[in-house]
Design a protein around this motif. Structure first.
Motif, PDB file in Angstrom:
ATOM      1  N   PHE A  43       0.835  -1.199   0.000  1.00 46.19           N
ATOM      2  CA  PHE A  43       0.000   0.000   0.000  1.00 46.19           C
ATOM      3  C   PHE A  43       0.873   1.254   0.000  1.00 46.19           C
ATOM      4  O   PHE A  43       0.621   2.213  -0.749  1.00 46.19           O
ATOM      5  CB  PHE A  43      -0.918   0.016   1.213  1.00 46.19           C
ATOM      6  N   LEU A  44       1.885   1.260   0.840  1.00 42.12           N
ATOM      7  CA  LEU A  44       2.771   2.419   0.940  1.00 42.12           C
ATOM      8  C   LEU A  44       3.509   2.669  -0.373  1.00 42.12           C
ATOM      9  O   LEU A  44       3.680   3.825  -0.798  1.00 42.12           O
ATOM     10  CB  LEU A  44       3.777   2.225   2.072  1.00 42.12           C
ATOM     11  N   GLU A  45       3.943   1.617  -1.008  1.00 40.47           N
ATOM     12  CA  GLU A  45       4.700   1.774  -2.258  1.00 40.47           C
ATOM     13  C   GLU A  45       3.862   2.444  -3.349  1.00 40.47           C
ATOM     14  O   GLU A  45       4.421   3.026  -4.291  1.00 40.47           O
ATOM     15  CB  GLU A  45       5.213   0.407  -2.738  1.00 40.47           C
ATOM     16  N   LYS A  46       2.550   2.361  -3.220  1.00 39.09           N
ATOM     17  CA  LYS A  46       1.665   2.972  -4.210  1.00 39.09           C
ATOM     18  C   LYS A  46       1.214   4.373  -3.805  1.00 39.09           C
ATOM     19  O   LYS A  46       0.380   4.975  -4.491  1.00 39.09           O
ATOM     20  CB  LYS A  46       0.446   2.076  -4.427  1.00 39.09           C
ATOM     21  N   SER A  47       1.776   4.883  -2.707  1.00 41.62           N
ATOM     22  CA  SER A  47       1.286   6.136  -2.127  1.00 41.62           C
ATOM     23  C   SER A  47       2.230   7.314  -2.316  1.00 41.62           C
ATOM     24  O   SER A  47       2.131   8.317  -1.614  1.00 41.62           O
ATOM     25  CB  SER A  47       1.026   5.929  -0.628  1.00 41.62           C
ATOM     26  N   PHE A  48       3.143   7.200  -3.268  1.00 47.37           N
ATOM     27  CA  PHE A  48       4.077   8.287  -3.558  1.00 47.37           C
ATOM     28  C   PHE A  48       4.102   8.535  -5.066  1.00 47.37           C
ATOM     29  O   PHE A  48       5.063   8.205  -5.755  1.00 47.37           O
ATOM     30  CB  PHE A  48       5.478   7.954  -3.030  1.00 47.37           C
ATOM     31  N   PRO A  49       3.013   9.110  -5.597  1.00 49.27           N
ATOM     32  CA  PRO A  49       2.926   9.295  -7.052  1.00 49.27           C
ATOM     33  C   PRO A  49       3.999  10.221  -7.610  1.00 49.27           C
ATOM     34  O   PRO A  49       4.233  10.238  -8.816  1.00 49.27           O
ATOM     35  CB  PRO A  49       1.520   9.885  -7.251  1.00 49.27           C
ATOM     36  N   GLN A  50       4.665  10.977  -6.730  1.00 47.87           N
ATOM     37  CA  GLN A  50       5.715  11.865  -7.206  1.00 47.87           C
ATOM     38  C   GLN A  50       6.996  11.119  -7.563  1.00 47.87           C
ATOM     39  O   GLN A  50       7.874  11.668  -8.240  1.00 47.87           O
ATOM     40  CB  GLN A  50       6.027  12.947  -6.159  1.00 47.87           C
ATOM     41  N   PHE A  51       7.106   9.867  -7.106  1.00 47.22           N
ATOM     42  CA  PHE A  51       8.295   9.075  -7.417  1.00 47.22           C
ATOM     43  C   PHE A  51       8.017   8.160  -8.608  1.00 47.22           C
ATOM     44  O   PHE A  51       7.014   7.451  -8.632  1.00 47.22           O
ATOM     45  CB  PHE A  51       8.725   8.233  -6.212  1.00 47.22           C
ATOM     46  N   GLN A  52       8.951   8.154  -9.568  1.00 43.76           N
ATOM     47  CA  GLN A  52       8.752   7.404 -10.801  1.00 43.76           C
ATOM     48  C   GLN A  52       9.401   6.021 -10.787  1.00 43.76           C
ATOM     49  O   GLN A  52       9.214   5.247 -11.717  1.00 43.76           O
ATOM     50  CB  GLN A  52       9.289   8.208 -11.984  1.00 43.76           C
ATOM     51  N   ASN A  53      10.196   5.712  -9.764  1.00 47.46           N
ATOM     52  CA  ASN A  53      10.774   4.368  -9.685  1.00 47.46           C
ATOM     53  C   ASN A  53      10.822   3.913  -8.235  1.00 47.46           C
ATOM     54  O   ASN A  53      10.716   4.709  -7.300  1.00 47.46           O
ATOM     55  CB  ASN A  53      12.173   4.314 -10.323  1.00 47.46           C
ATOM     56  N   LYS A  54      11.005   2.604  -8.068  1.00 41.18           N
ATOM     57  CA  LYS A  54      10.921   2.005  -6.744  1.00 41.18           C
ATOM     58  C   LYS A  54      12.086   2.410  -5.852  1.00 41.18           C
ATOM     59  O   LYS A  54      11.944   2.494  -4.632  1.00 41.18           O
ATOM     60  CB  LYS A  54      10.865   0.480  -6.877  1.00 41.18           C
ATOM     61  N   SER A  55      13.242   2.683  -6.446  1.00 39.32           N
ATOM     62  CA  SER A  55      14.391   3.038  -5.617  1.00 39.32           C
ATOM     63  C   SER A  55      14.155   4.348  -4.870  1.00 39.32           C
ATOM     64  O   SER A  55      14.615   4.521  -3.738  1.00 39.32           O
ATOM     65  CB  SER A  55      15.654   3.125  -6.469  1.00 39.32           C
ATOM     66  N   SER A  56      13.433   5.283  -5.487  1.00 36.52           N
ATOM     67  CA  SER A  56      13.111   6.538  -4.795  1.00 36.52           C
ATOM     68  C   SER A  56      12.221   6.275  -3.590  1.00 36.52           C
ATOM     69  O   SER A  56      12.369   6.911  -2.534  1.00 36.52           O
ATOM     70  CB  SER A  56      12.423   7.505  -5.759  1.00 36.52           C
ATOM     71  N   ILE A  57      11.267   5.349  -3.751  1.00 34.25           N
ATOM     72  CA  ILE A  57      10.385   5.005  -2.638  1.00 34.25           C
ATOM     73  C   ILE A  57      11.182   4.335  -1.519  1.00 34.25           C
ATOM     74  O   ILE A  57      11.012   4.660  -0.335  1.00 34.25           O
ATOM     75  CB  ILE A  57       9.248   4.089  -3.129  1.00 34.25           C
ATOM     76  N   GLU A  58      12.073   3.409  -1.882  1.00 32.35           N
ATOM     77  CA  GLU A  58      12.894   2.742  -0.876  1.00 32.35           C
ATOM     78  C   GLU A  58      13.750   3.763  -0.124  1.00 32.35           C
ATOM     79  O   GLU A  58      13.922   3.678   1.095  1.00 32.35           O
ATOM     80  CB  GLU A  58      13.789   1.700  -1.553  1.00 32.35           C
ATOM     81  N   ASP A  59      14.255   4.721  -0.868  1.00 33.46           N
ATOM     82  CA  ASP A  59      15.059   5.768  -0.229  1.00 33.46           C
ATOM     83  C   ASP A  59      14.205   6.577   0.745  1.00 33.46           C
ATOM     84  O   ASP A  59      14.656   6.950   1.832  1.00 33.46           O
ATOM     85  CB  ASP A  59      15.660   6.684  -1.304  1.00 33.46           C
ATOM     86  N   TYR A  60      12.962   6.842   0.353  1.00 27.99           N
ATOM     87  CA  TYR A  60      12.076   7.619   1.228  1.00 27.99           C
ATOM     88  C   TYR A  60      11.783   6.859   2.520  1.00 27.99           C
ATOM     89  O   TYR A  60      11.654   7.462   3.589  1.00 27.99           O
ATOM     90  CB  TYR A  60      10.776   7.956   0.501  1.00 27.99           C
ATOM     91  N   PHE A  61      11.664   5.542   2.430  1.00 29.42           N
ATOM     92  CA  PHE A  61      11.441   4.731   3.634  1.00 29.42           C
ATOM     93  C   PHE A  61      12.569   4.905   4.644  1.00 29.42           C
ATOM     94  O   PHE A  61      12.355   4.759   5.851  1.00 29.42           O
ATOM     95  CB  PHE A  61      11.301   3.257   3.277  1.00 29.42           C
ATOM     96  N   THR A  62      13.779   5.193   4.166  1.00 28.08           N
ATOM     97  CA  THR A  62      14.902   5.405   5.103  1.00 28.08           C
ATOM     98  C   THR A  62      14.747   6.704   5.866  1.00 28.08           C
ATOM     99  O   THR A  62      15.429   6.923   6.875  1.00 28.08           O
ATOM    100  CB  THR A  62      16.249   5.422   4.360  1.00 28.08           C
ATOM    101  N   ARG A  63      13.865   7.583   5.382  1.00 27.83           N
ATOM    102  CA  ARG A  63      13.655   8.878   6.037  1.00 27.83           C
ATOM    103  C   ARG A  63      12.348   8.915   6.815  1.00 27.83           C
ATOM    104  O   ARG A  63      11.909   9.983   7.247  1.00 27.83           O
ATOM    105  CB  ARG A  63      13.704   9.991   4.988  1.00 27.83           C
ATOM    106  N   MET A  64      11.701   7.764   6.956  1.00 25.02           N
ATOM    107  CA  MET A  64      10.494   7.655   7.780  1.00 25.02           C
ATOM    108  C   MET A  64      10.785   6.751   8.972  1.00 25.02           C
ATOM    109  O   MET A  64      11.700   5.924   8.937  1.00 25.02           O
ATOM    110  CB  MET A  64       9.337   7.086   6.960  1.00 25.02           C
TER     111      MET A  64
END
Length: 799
Positions: A43-64
């Motif tokens: 669910f979370l991985e689908k909740s960042f429409p501003q990111f165009q690839n999965k690595s950006s989302i993974e990086d964001y998880f390091t900041r949460m």
């Protein structure tokens, strides 16, 4: 910060699965039976429409954070199960709570509950719990005044999805309409009026802004009727203001029945309709900047067209301004008729090419504040077909009680000297086009003189002119559902206006809701603490789109803002209630038991320098009137209760009964109910949080975020007030005799309120004559005597 949500629906698990699948959270690849932790991650991985690839989302998880000891990325990499605590730690971050001090939060569940977030109890290792909690999170407000799903949509989450238009989630229409190509067009509705008496029916300019998708599938309409829309003659209005430093004058006693002054519409023979010389499917005029109401903008992205019209007597329309008359109501009713397919309009003022509102589904709501909401109320009382609901904010229901009160000329707060003729002058924007004005000036000036006579600033009595502008007798004709909004500290359009309408609606047998805030004459959209946008969306989705969302059942009859706590809104079953308690007046005491008989006096006359000071500074007068020691000490009667041992919860209209005499054969009485006690109180104007913090849709407009906040500590606050001409003791149209020094009995209903006087404070009552902010100011040598024997203050209380 605390959020208050009234439009959030609890749905069944089947509905939750269906709606999450529609949004793409549940897909063929995502089973709803997998482990809760894995489902949460997906669910979370689908909740960042501003990111165009999965690595950006993974990086964001390091900041949460998953907890104060672990990042979200480390949590997903570890073996620990998803818990309720971790879910709401992440949820609070997604909703942007505690951004500045997140590491100080010790208990995320408690923090979520304290913030008003709906918390789902259950086993978060199970997918069913995560499904329900995630659905609830999507419908929960963040600190920016949006649901989490609204926030995702503003970042492009819904763009490109193959969703129906409209699309409903949790019973509310979502921002799935493309705002990059909205259509702006102008048409001219042919009215059933000839208010400028030129032998031709008045044409009314209508400005439309609608989603381009409405060309394919019709949409409902939000119609805002605003006489200000085409311009305001501020300078001309200022020169027409009436003098208020004039004496109160004696009126000849007369017994008049209501039937003698009741308004009766005189039939008028109308000019023939224009000949139609052709038809068109597309408008031929456009416009580039509308006087927008941001609530309409929010709803435009969700599939509601916005329509604006200024009506008769405004720029590019025909007719003259008549300020609240039946003609003004009729002009706005005519526009509703065209929107519903029951009247015709033309592409411009001259070619006589007819155009229909083919983009409208025939269902109309009227929206707006003040004069705008007033006209919504007025049109509703006609029972016009196609008007399904009104959202009437800070609206007048009886013009007499806007410019008069109980036989007195009384100004709307902040506008001493204004009257119907002044407002008509200010909104007669036809005068802004010199050529048009040349043809109309003499006729309009004649009508203005007639209005000035008919409104009668000499006696202040209720008469036929005011009866025409009283919508309350016609409330029984209302067929549409009603959502009312009003400020309990609105001394421009005073609370009695909405209170009397609310009570009168009992006879209309329609669904009704009311929202009462602690502000003055303001809009309340854009407040993060209260889900006003969602309330309106839920309401309109039901009324205009026939969405079966149970809005009428879900929303409480009354929603009010608490005056003792910041960001606290509550529901009530009704505003007025039958629980009333009598308080008694003594010479120096206000209490719940009868007191010894006493007589007290106060004068109205002030020294010239003091009078001039107050006339120039009404706020100084308002403060010094209530102070223990001030220049007003001899010009008022002030009495207080003992210190309250428990909160006093007022709900309704207080009423004062006593005997009074005037040393002259004229007199007026003013009364204030006051909360005495040192306290930081809510400001009546919301503070700006962010000028563009509220996103109204994807690649669309934004609005300001505002919130009521605590102001500086004050020793007292006026709760409510009332005014009365002693020669209008029975009603506003009958003039009673008044002899000098003769005691007369009066019963004065103060403006209604919802207000909590906290324990430790004192309840105060102030009786005086001239109100520098509202009444005429004659500074006359009058002495008033109050006979307090059996004098009672009847307070309506919530149990």
């Amino acid at each position: 910060m605390r959020i208050n949500q009234f439009a959030q629906k609890n749905e069944t698990l089947d509905t939750v699965k269906k709606e999450l699948s529609e949004l793409g959270f549940l897909t063929n690849e995502t089973s709803d039976t997998i482990d809760g932790k894995k489902l949460f991650r997906e669910f979370l991985e689908k909740s960042f429409p501003q990111f165009q690839n999965k690595s950006s989302i993974e990086d964001y998880f390091t900041r949460m954070l998953a907890s104060t000891e672990e990042t979200l990325a480390d949590f997903f990499a570890g073996d620990a199960n998803l818990s309720e605590e971790v879910f709401y730690c992440v949820a609070l971050q997604l909703l942007e709570f505690y951004e500045d001090n997140f590491l100080t939060v010790k208990d995320f569940l408690k923090a979520a509950k304290d913030s008003g977030v709906s918390v789902i109890d259950g086993d978060f290792t199970k997918s069913e719990t995560v499904l329900t909690a995630w659905y609830q999170l999507l419908t929960t407000h963040n600190t920016k005044g949006l649901t989490f799903l609204d926030e995702l949509a503003s970042r492009g989450f819904l763009a490109g999805k193959n969703l129906p238009q409209p699309y409903f989630f949790n019973g509310k229409s979502q921002a799935v309409f493309d705002m990059t190509g909205v259509i702006r067009e102008v048409v001219y509705v042919e009215s059933s009026l000839d208010s400028d008496e030129d032998g031709v029916r008045d044409l009314l300019k209508v400005e439309i802004i609608r989603p381009k998708e409405s060309d394919i599938s019709p949409v409902p309409v939000l119609f805002t009727a605003s006489p200000y829309d085409q311009g305001i003659n501020h300078l001309t209005g200022d020169t027409k203001m009436h003098e208020v430093n004039v004496p109160l004058t004696r009126k000849t006693p007369q017994k008049v029945s209501y039937e003698e002054i009741a308004f009766g519409k005189v039939p008028v023979e109308l000019p023939a309709e224009r000949e139609v010389l052709g038809t068109a499917e597309k408008a031929t005029e456009t416009f580039f900047e509308e006087k927008v109401y941001s609530l309409n903008d929010y709803l435009l992205a969700r599939g509601f067209a916005s329509v604006y019209a200024a009506g008769i007597g405004t720029k590019d329309s025909d007719g003259i301004q008549t300020c609240g008359s039946v003609e003004q109501t009729e002009s706005m009713k005519n526009i509703v008729e065209w929107l519903a397919g029951n009247r015709r309009a033309f592409t411009n003022r001259v070619d006589q090419i007819e155009i229909a509102a083919t983009w409208s589904n025939g269902k109309v709501a009227m929206t707006g504040r003040s004069y705008l909401g007033t006209l919504a109320t007025a049109v509703a009382t006609t029972g016009v077909q196609g008007l399904e609901t009104i959202i009437s904010e800070a609206a007048i229901s009886n013009w007499y009680q806007y410019y008069r009160d109980n036989g007195l000329v009384v100004a709307p707060g902040g506008f001493p000297g204004e009257d119907c003729d002044v407002l008509a002058e200010e909104t007669f924007s036809r005068s802004m086009q010199a050529g048009d004005y040349l043809k109309m000036k003499n006729f309009f000036d004649e009508k203005q003189l007639a209005m000035a006579r008919a409104q009668d600033r000499i006696t202040g009595n209720y008469n036929t002119f005011w009866d025409e502008r009283n919508y309350l007798p016609h409330v029984k004709n209302i067929k549409c559902d009603v959502l009312l909004v009003h400020g309990l500290n609105d001394w421009n359009v005073k609370p009695r206006q909405v209170y009397q309408l609310w009570n009168a609606l009992e006879k209309a047998h329609v669904a009704k809701k009311i929202i009462l805030h602690q502000g003055q004459h303001i809009y309340i959209n854009g407040m993060p603490s209260f889900d006003f946008h969602d309330v309106v969306n839920l309401w309109l989705s039901e009324k205009l789109y026939d969405c079966q969302n149970q809005a009428t059942e879900i929303l409480p009859p009354v929603i009010f803002e608490d005056n003792l706590e910041v960001e606290k809104w509550q529901g009530l079953d009704n505003w007025e209630n039958e629980h009333k308690k009598n308080w008694y007046l003594g010479a120096d005491q206000l209490q719940t038991a009868p007191l010894a008989p006493a007589k007290v006096t106060f004068k109205d006359h002030l020294p010239a320098k003091v009078f001039e000071k107050y006339a120039k500074n009404n706020q100084l007068w308002a403060t010094e009137l209530l102070e223990a020691a001030s220049p007003m000490t001899e010009n008022r009667f002030l009495v207080q209760s003992a210190t309250l041992t428990e909160d006093l919860f007022l709900s309704g209209a207080p009423e004062l009964s006593l005997k009074v005499s005037s040393s002259e054969n004229i007199g007026l009485l003013s009364v204030q109910l006051v909360d005495y006690g040192e306290k930081k109180r809510l400001g009546v104007t919301p503070a700006m949080l962010s000028s563009k913090g509220l996103h109204l849709g994807y690649q669309w407009r934004s609005d300001a975020l505002r919130e009521f906040q605590l102001a500086e500590k004050t020793p007292f606050k006026m709760i409510t007030k009332g005014h009365l001409n002693l020669q209008n003791r029975h009603n506003a149209y009958q003039v009673d005799d008044l002899k000098a020094n003769e005691m007369v009995e009066i019963s004065l209903q103060l403006q209604p309120t919802i207000y909590k006087v906290p324990k430790g404070h004192k309840l105060g009552l102030v009786v005086y004559a001239t109100d520098f902010g509202m009444t005429v100011r004659g500074n006359q040598e009058i002495v008033y005597t109050l006979d307090l024997d059996q004098a009672q203050l009847k307070l309506p209380l919530q149990k």
